[in-house]
Write a protein that holds these residues in place. Sequence first.
Motif, PDB file in Angstrom:
ATOM      1  N   ALA A 146      97.041 -28.213  -0.651  1.00 57.70           N
ATOM      2  CA  ALA A 146      98.251 -28.163   0.178  1.00 57.70           C
ATOM      3  C   ALA A 146      98.542 -29.524   0.805  1.00 57.70           C
ATOM      4  O   ALA A 146      98.853 -29.627   1.992  1.00 57.70           O
ATOM      5  CB  ALA A 146      98.106 -27.102   1.261  1.00 57.70           C
ATOM      6  N   HIS A 147      98.436 -30.594   0.004  1.00 54.89           N
ATOM      7  CA  HIS A 147      98.664 -31.947   0.524  1.00 54.89           C
ATOM      8  C   HIS A 147      99.891 -32.549  -0.149  1.00 54.89           C
ATOM      9  O   HIS A 147      99.791 -33.418  -1.018  1.00 54.89           O
ATOM     10  CB  HIS A 147      97.432 -32.821   0.279  1.00 54.89           C
ATOM     11  CG  HIS A 147      97.427 -34.088   1.074  1.00 54.89           C
ATOM     12  ND1 HIS A 147      96.689 -35.200   0.709  1.00 54.89           N
ATOM     13  CD2 HIS A 147      98.068 -34.434   2.221  1.00 54.89           C
ATOM     14  CE1 HIS A 147      96.872 -36.159   1.598  1.00 54.89           C
ATOM     15  NE2 HIS A 147      97.704 -35.724   2.520  1.00 54.89           N
ATOM     16  N   ALA A 148     101.042 -32.078   0.252  1.00 55.47           N
ATOM     17  CA  ALA A 148     102.297 -32.602  -0.297  1.00 55.47           C
ATOM     18  C   ALA A 148     102.785 -33.756   0.567  1.00 55.47           C
ATOM     19  O   ALA A 148     102.693 -33.703   1.797  1.00 55.47           O
ATOM     20  CB  ALA A 148     103.355 -31.506  -0.345  1.00 55.47           C
ATOM     21  N   GLY A 169      87.450 -34.533  -3.091  1.00 58.04           N
ATOM     22  CA  GLY A 169      88.691 -34.856  -3.778  1.00 58.04           C
ATOM     23  C   GLY A 169      89.935 -34.339  -3.092  1.00 58.04           C
ATOM     24  O   GLY A 169      91.030 -34.856  -3.308  1.00 58.04           O
ATOM     25  N   PHE A 170      89.789 -33.319  -2.246  1.00 60.46           N
ATOM     26  CA  PHE A 170      90.939 -32.721  -1.569  1.00 60.46           C
ATOM     27  C   PHE A 170      90.862 -32.858  -0.052  1.00 60.46           C
ATOM     28  O   PHE A 170      91.878 -32.755   0.633  1.00 60.46           O
ATOM     29  CB  PHE A 170      91.054 -31.231  -1.922  1.00 60.46           C
ATOM     30  CG  PHE A 170      91.339 -30.963  -3.366  1.00 60.46           C
ATOM     31  CD1 PHE A 170      92.641 -30.906  -3.831  1.00 60.46           C
ATOM     32  CD2 PHE A 170      90.299 -30.782  -4.265  1.00 60.46           C
ATOM     33  CE1 PHE A 170      92.913 -30.665  -5.168  1.00 60.46           C
ATOM     34  CE2 PHE A 170      90.551 -30.533  -5.610  1.00 60.46           C
ATOM     35  CZ  PHE A 170      91.866 -30.479  -6.063  1.00 60.46           C
ATOM     36  N   GLY A 171      89.666 -33.054   0.474  1.00 63.65           N
ATOM     37  CA  GLY A 171      89.501 -33.148   1.916  1.00 63.65           C
ATOM     38  C   GLY A 171      89.870 -31.845   2.602  1.00 63.65           C
ATOM     39  O   GLY A 171      89.622 -30.752   2.081  1.00 63.65           O
ATOM     40  N   PRO A 172      90.492 -31.938   3.786  1.00 68.98           N
ATOM     41  CA  PRO A 172      90.834 -30.721   4.539  1.00 68.98           C
ATOM     42  C   PRO A 172      92.108 -30.046   4.046  1.00 68.98           C
ATOM     43  O   PRO A 172      92.531 -29.038   4.609  1.00 68.98           O
ATOM     44  CB  PRO A 172      91.020 -31.251   5.965  1.00 68.98           C
ATOM     45  CG  PRO A 172      91.532 -32.647   5.762  1.00 68.98           C
ATOM     46  CD  PRO A 172      90.821 -33.161   4.536  1.00 68.98           C
ATOM     47  N   TRP A 192      97.522 -36.729  -3.394  1.00 68.59           N
ATOM     48  CA  TRP A 192      98.684 -35.942  -2.982  1.00 68.59           C
ATOM     49  C   TRP A 192      98.908 -34.833  -4.002  1.00 68.59           C
ATOM     50  O   TRP A 192      99.437 -35.056  -5.079  1.00 68.59           O
ATOM     51  CB  TRP A 192      99.917 -36.832  -2.864  1.00 68.59           C
ATOM     52  CG  TRP A 192      99.772 -37.849  -1.782  1.00 68.59           C
ATOM     53  CD1 TRP A 192      99.335 -39.128  -1.907  1.00 68.59           C
ATOM     54  CD2 TRP A 192     100.026 -37.649  -0.387  1.00 68.59           C
ATOM     55  NE1 TRP A 192      99.301 -39.748  -0.684  1.00 68.59           N
ATOM     56  CE2 TRP A 192      99.726 -38.863   0.269  1.00 68.59           C
ATOM     57  CE3 TRP A 192     100.476 -36.571   0.369  1.00 68.59           C
ATOM     58  CZ2 TRP A 192      99.872 -39.024   1.640  1.00 68.59           C
ATOM     59  CZ3 TRP A 192     100.622 -36.726   1.739  1.00 68.59           C
ATOM     60  CH2 TRP A 192     100.317 -37.943   2.356  1.00 68.59           C
ATOM     61  N   GLU A 193      98.470 -33.652  -3.641  1.00 67.79           N
ATOM     62  CA  GLU A 193      98.591 -32.513  -4.548  1.00 67.79           C
ATOM     63  C   GLU A 193      98.772 -31.246  -3.731  1.00 67.79           C
ATOM     64  O   GLU A 193      98.044 -31.001  -2.764  1.00 67.79           O
ATOM     65  CB  GLU A 193      97.344 -32.393  -5.426  1.00 67.79           C
ATOM     66  CG  GLU A 193      97.409 -31.250  -6.425  1.00 67.79           C
ATOM     67  CD  GLU A 193      96.193 -31.188  -7.330  1.00 67.79           C
ATOM     68  OE1 GLU A 193      95.981 -30.142  -7.968  1.00 67.79           O
ATOM     69  OE2 GLU A 193      95.444 -32.191  -7.397  1.00 67.79           O
ATOM     70  N   LEU A 246     103.891 -24.075  -2.103  1.00 61.26           N
ATOM     71  CA  LEU A 246     103.604 -24.527  -0.744  1.00 61.26           C
ATOM     72  C   LEU A 246     104.367 -25.793  -0.376  1.00 61.26           C
ATOM     73  O   LEU A 246     104.258 -26.276   0.749  1.00 61.26           O
ATOM     74  CB  LEU A 246     102.099 -24.774  -0.584  1.00 61.26           C
ATOM     75  CG  LEU A 246     101.195 -23.568  -0.853  1.00 61.26           C
ATOM     76  CD1 LEU A 246      99.736 -23.970  -0.733  1.00 61.26           C
ATOM     77  CD2 LEU A 246     101.512 -22.426   0.105  1.00 61.26           C
ATOM     78  N   GLN A 247     105.140 -26.317  -1.294  1.00 66.68           N
ATOM     79  CA  GLN A 247     105.879 -27.548  -1.033  1.00 66.68           C
ATOM     80  C   GLN A 247     107.235 -27.252  -0.400  1.00 66.68           C
ATOM     81  O   GLN A 247     107.828 -26.198  -0.619  1.00 66.68           O
ATOM     82  CB  GLN A 247     106.054 -28.328  -2.333  1.00 66.68           C
ATOM     83  CG  GLN A 247     104.736 -28.765  -2.951  1.00 66.68           C
ATOM     84  CD  GLN A 247     104.914 -29.597  -4.194  1.00 66.68           C
ATOM     85  OE1 GLN A 247     105.867 -30.349  -4.315  1.00 66.68           O
ATOM     86  NE2 GLN A 247     103.994 -29.469  -5.142  1.00 66.68           N
TER      87      GLN A 247
END
Length: 385
Positions: A79-81, A161-164, A255-256, A261-262
């Motif tokens: 959820a990192h848009a 690779g994704f963090g929080p 950024w993914e 969710l975007q």
Amino acid sequence: MNGELKRRVLAVCREAGFPLAGVARAAPAGGARAAAERALAEGLFGEMRWMDADWVERATDPGRFLAGARSLVVVALPAHAPDPPRPADGRARGLVARYARGRDYHRVFEGRLRKAVRRLREEFGAEARATVDYGPLLERPYAAAAGLGWLGKSTMLLAPGFGPWVLLGVIATTLELEPDPPLRKSCGSCRRCIVACPTQAIAPDGGVVDARRCISYLTIEHRGVVPRDLRAAIGARVFGCDDCLDACPVGASRWEADPELQAASAERAWPELRAFVEMDQAEFEAAYRGTALMRAKREGMARNACIALGNVGSAEEAPVLARALEDGSAVVRGHAAWALGRLAARTGADVQELLTWRLTAEDDPWVREEIALALEEADARTRTG
């Protein structure tokens, strides 16, 4: 244990739409329970009264969630848009946390989890039950146990690779699956999330968050009055806060986000503040049905918008806040009064007449107190120029 069975189960999860999945034993989480009990005893859950002693016990015992549970399959969505461009129209705008800019993630998870659970029952003859974060199961400790990441000092799961920037769901099943090994990682000496928190909600050593000071809690779960000493720190945020996530170096460059969710538009990330104040309940529901913002309700979003207008609005927003002084909700009226006082202090807006008029008509004691304090702030600005 049957490795092929586990492979097939994880494939079911991927085919249901979850790119990340891991397995943990369906055993009581003693450490998480003890931590939650301490937080409950210290009042750190704020007004989330459903999180009582019984809830803590149930949320750390998968056997109470699903009788005969042997394994937990923890799934995650990125959820990192990136932020969409902020509209350059000069209007006062708020900020919505990234995870809440698209479709309500609970609905996204629910549909996909139902598909996975149905297949586990039909193809493997097993019992299964799923939940997202509103259910009685603490998903982060079990995600760490399933090897999806480790618990950071912000208490968020940090996935390699994704963090929080992941959202979590859990499927409890009676299938006996080989658990994944937990990761041997930690945040080390890093304190970036602790330093970044605008309200110092994270304990100095990390690992504990005081919900009563957390902007996400204050703008979403908290009903009623936001403490005066925390309002300025909220800034333009109207739903949630990403500061501790943004500060984390893990996954920062990736950024993914799941397409659902975007943000469908820039307005979903940078909403115009006056709209929340001016819309009624029906208009609010029509505009935000199917999104996470419904959780805060119209009153909460109008309250949050008043705070944000006080923090980032211009003198031109004074008439909007003046109309909010006549809102049917005392919560909205009181925060509108505070915002007018702050607007006067920040911009020199002439608000004394508006506040004085409302003081004569207001009968709620707390709102009258907020109006009186706002008048003092406005008068002080007038005296000092």
